[in-house]
Design a protein around this motif. Structure first.
Motif, PDB file in Angstrom:
ATOM      1  N   GLU C  48      15.839   9.247   5.682  1.00 48.86           N
ATOM      2  CA  GLU C  48      16.372  10.511   6.190  1.00 48.86           C
ATOM      3  C   GLU C  48      17.505  10.175   7.162  1.00 48.86           C
ATOM      4  OE1 GLU C  48      13.240  13.080   7.500  1.00 48.86           O
ATOM      5  OE2 GLU C  48      14.554  14.313   8.752  1.00 48.86           O
ATOM      6  N   HIS C  49      18.473  11.064   7.277  1.00 47.14           N
ATOM      7  CA  HIS C  49      19.515  10.819   8.283  1.00 47.14           C
ATOM      8  C   HIS C  49      20.008  12.138   8.853  1.00 47.14           C
ATOM      9  CE1 HIS C  49      23.546  11.642   6.248  1.00 47.14           C
ATOM     10  NE2 HIS C  49      22.654  12.002   5.359  1.00 47.14           N
ATOM     11  N   TYR C  50      20.926  12.068   9.776  1.00 43.17           N
ATOM     12  CA  TYR C  50      21.418  13.223  10.521  1.00 43.17           C
ATOM     13  C   TYR C  50      22.892  13.402  10.137  1.00 43.17           C
ATOM     14  CZ  TYR C  50      22.246  15.961  14.922  1.00 43.17           C
ATOM     15  OH  TYR C  50      22.571  16.914  15.868  1.00 43.17           O
ATOM     16  N   TRP C 120      16.031   7.301   9.525  1.00 44.09           N
ATOM     17  CA  TRP C 120      14.580   7.122   9.659  1.00 44.09           C
ATOM     18  C   TRP C 120      14.014   6.793   8.293  1.00 44.09           C
ATOM     19  CZ3 TRP C 120      17.451  11.108  11.664  1.00 44.09           C
ATOM     20  CH2 TRP C 120      17.613  11.086  13.060  1.00 44.09           C
ATOM     21  N   TRP C 131       5.872   6.788   8.152  1.00 48.54           N
ATOM     22  CA  TRP C 131       7.168   6.541   8.786  1.00 48.54           C
ATOM     23  C   TRP C 131       7.189   5.129   9.351  1.00 48.54           C
ATOM     24  CZ3 TRP C 131      11.133   9.648   7.978  1.00 48.54           C
ATOM     25  CH2 TRP C 131      10.879  10.954   7.574  1.00 48.54           C
TER      26      TRP C 131
ATOM     27  N   LEU D   5      17.582  20.903  16.030  1.00 50.89           N
ATOM     28  CA  LEU D   5      17.305  20.173  14.794  1.00 50.89           C
ATOM     29  C   LEU D   5      16.145  19.207  15.010  1.00 50.89           C
ATOM     30  CD1 LEU D   5      20.339  21.129  14.634  1.00 50.89           C
ATOM     31  CD2 LEU D   5      20.735  19.146  13.152  1.00 50.89           C
ATOM     32  N   TYR D   6      15.360  19.000  13.960  1.00 53.52           N
ATOM     33  CA  TYR D   6      14.230  18.067  14.019  1.00 53.52           C
ATOM     34  C   TYR D   6      14.333  17.098  12.847  1.00 53.52           C
ATOM     35  CZ  TYR D   6      12.654  22.148  16.659  1.00 53.52           C
ATOM     36  OH  TYR D   6      12.581  23.211  17.524  1.00 53.52           O
ATOM     37  N   PHE D   7      14.040  15.825  13.113  1.00 53.74           N
ATOM     38  CA  PHE D   7      14.107  14.825  12.044  1.00 53.74           C
ATOM     39  C   PHE D   7      12.819  14.012  11.961  1.00 53.74           C
ATOM     40  CE2 PHE D   7      18.551  15.629  13.043  1.00 53.74           C
ATOM     41  CZ  PHE D   7      19.080  15.821  11.762  1.00 53.74           C
ATOM     42  N   ALA D   8      12.605  13.445  10.764  1.00 61.98           N
ATOM     43  CA  ALA D   8      11.487  12.519  10.505  1.00 61.98           C
ATOM     44  C   ALA D   8      10.153  13.214  10.832  1.00 61.98           C
ATOM     45  CB  ALA D   8      11.695  11.211  11.267  1.00 61.98           C
ATOM     46  N   TRP D   9       9.238  12.524  11.537  1.00 61.92           N
ATOM     47  CA  TRP D   9       7.920  13.141  11.745  1.00 61.92           C
ATOM     48  C   TRP D   9       7.975  14.344  12.681  1.00 61.92           C
ATOM     49  CZ3 TRP D   9       6.486  13.325  16.712  1.00 61.92           C
ATOM     50  CH2 TRP D   9       6.794  12.255  17.575  1.00 61.92           C
ATOM     51  N   ARG D  11      10.240  16.690  12.475  1.00 60.72           N
ATOM     52  CA  ARG D  11      10.493  17.762  11.501  1.00 60.72           C
ATOM     53  C   ARG D  11       9.204  18.117  10.747  1.00 60.72           C
ATOM     54  NH1 ARG D  11      10.845  16.893   6.545  1.00 60.72           N
ATOM     55  NH2 ARG D  11      11.503  14.715   6.667  1.00 60.72           N
ATOM     56  N   GLU D  12       8.473  17.100  10.314  1.00 63.66           N
ATOM     57  CA  GLU D  12       7.243  17.359   9.558  1.00 63.66           C
ATOM     58  C   GLU D  12       6.202  18.070  10.424  1.00 63.66           C
ATOM     59  OE1 GLU D  12       7.298  13.708   6.283  1.00 63.66           O
ATOM     60  OE2 GLU D  12       6.153  13.451   8.126  1.00 63.66           O
ATOM     61  N   ARG D  53      13.469  10.808  20.943  1.00 62.86           N
ATOM     62  CA  ARG D  53      14.850  10.659  21.403  1.00 62.86           C
ATOM     63  C   ARG D  53      15.536  12.014  21.242  1.00 62.86           C
ATOM     64  NH1 ARG D  53      12.500   6.928  22.734  1.00 62.86           N
ATOM     65  NH2 ARG D  53      12.866   4.707  22.366  1.00 62.86           N
ATOM     66  N   ALA D  74      19.174  17.838  19.024  1.00 62.10           N
ATOM     67  CA  ALA D  74      18.351  17.258  17.955  1.00 62.10           C
ATOM     68  C   ALA D  74      17.267  16.393  18.566  1.00 62.10           C
ATOM     69  CB  ALA D  74      19.216  16.430  17.006  1.00 62.10           C
ATOM     70  N   PHE D  76      14.162  13.601  17.618  1.00 55.38           N
ATOM     71  CA  PHE D  76      13.738  12.685  16.542  1.00 55.38           C
ATOM     72  C   PHE D  76      13.075  11.454  17.145  1.00 55.38           C
ATOM     73  CE2 PHE D  76      18.432  12.632  17.198  1.00 55.38           C
ATOM     74  CZ  PHE D  76      18.572  11.419  17.846  1.00 55.38           C
TER      75      PHE D  76
END
Lengths: 145, 82, 145, 82
Positions: C48-50, C120, C131, D5-9, D11-12, D53, D74, D76
């Motif tokens: 995944e990336h931003y 990620w 992850w 914005l949310y990323f990776a876990w 976001r999940e 972060r 964001a 993450f």
């Protein structure tokens, strides 16, 4: 492992692709390519070597790198004869599980090829030819290992 | 009889890439002294040993190494590969 | 300089060949390629990336490397999306006058891409997905620079 | 209004990749407290800030950074590229 000492040019892209295709299990590949730097009046680089000793010296250096950093594979190609500015002189490639091993092994190979493999470079230029003089730094670089 | 090889400027200074030499030299240093005594071009090539390296049967060695059993001696400047 | 963030696979050999063809003046080229390690039950790696930040973060890291080691050129390709074991995740290439600069810049790029570019990784496996957890060592690696 | 914005876990755990939020939070920490108070899934995602972060307008930042003028925040986990 592959070691080639040759006068013919090599196809860097094809060598890198072939090397990477055969290293099942590795997570990291590092390559180094040395090129004749177009330096002012330089018209060519003549590389002399010691047939027989060159191959065995490189094979010994490669075997040590493979053992020390648990390499999946390693490759050294080094040319001899007359090379023009911009031509690739040599390349090494290392494949390891982790990136630090691949980097360290490639740097080790370069340091040792520079001062322990029997090659001698001569710069051919309009102002006259001159043998490249080994630097003390080249020998000092070996102390790191 | 021993094969003696010269590379790079050592080859150029002596004027040939290899020769077979009759010698009873016990060490590399003895062989160098024998060569120096031959002709000026040899004396010039071997004037400064710190600028030279030697390989015995294609293995890097040192000037005090014995020659017993050695078939090939090579003299050359420090290497500049890579 | 070239930075590419892409889901498509890249042709490592062709990229290395193209990079080396355009770096007139350099004497040393180093490349690093990261590969999905076939690790036991791993069936795929999801990255995944931003979008937006990824490109600008990498461009900033590359610009710093170019300035610090006087690089002739640098290249970063990083994939995202679903990758299979054995596929190349990413590559960097650096071209410099001398080999130590090319090596240092490539290692710097890798250390920074690892913990300062917004990617990620998630391991997809029969036993369940997970992850990838950043290692303290990754952050520690930055202290070297 | 701010884009979050949310990323990776992260976001999940929160269950969506981005949302627009009405906020008067002065800092990132204030925004996090506002989100935590919303629902359990937010509280869970923001339970341990040492595992998180934050980037403000696509630049890595810190939890005590002010939000004035920021359009995009964001959250993450530590990055695992390369």
């Amino acid at each position: 492992m592959k070691v080639s000492v040759q006068s013919a040019a090599f196809d860097l892209g094809a060598e890198v692709a072939a090397f990477t295709a055969r290293i099942a299990g590795a997570g990291a590949v590092v390559t180094f390519t040395g090129i004749v730097r177009p330096d002012g009046e330089l018209t060519a680089m003549e590389i002399e070597h010691y047939p027989g000793m060159t191959e065995s010296a490189i094979a010994g250096i490669v075997a040590e790198a493979v053992a020390r950093w648990s390499l999946v594979d390693a490759l050294v190609i080094h040319r001899h004869g007359r090379l023009l500015p911009g031509e690739a002189i040599m390349m090494v490639a290392t494949a390891a599980l982790h990136r630090s091993d691949a980097f360290l092994a490639a740097e080790f190979l370069m340091d040792y090829l520079k001062s322990r493999a029997p090659f001698w470079k001569k710069e051919i230029a309009a102002r006259g030819d001159a043998w490249v003089v080994a630097k003390d730094a080249d020998d000092d670089a070996l102390k790191r290992w | 009889m021993i094969d003696v090889l010269y590379f790079a400027w050592v080859r150029e200074r002596i004027g040939l890439p290899r020769e077979r030499i009759e010698t009873s030299a016990a060490t590399v240093a003895d062989l160098i002294n024998q060569l120096r005594a031959r002709e000026e071009r040899y004396a010039a090539a071997f004037a400064d040993l710190s600028a030279l390296r030697v390989a015995l049967d294609q293995q890097l060695s040192s000037f005090d190494a014995p020659l017993a059993g050695v078939r090939e001696v090579a003299f050359f400047p420090p290497m500049t590969g890579g």
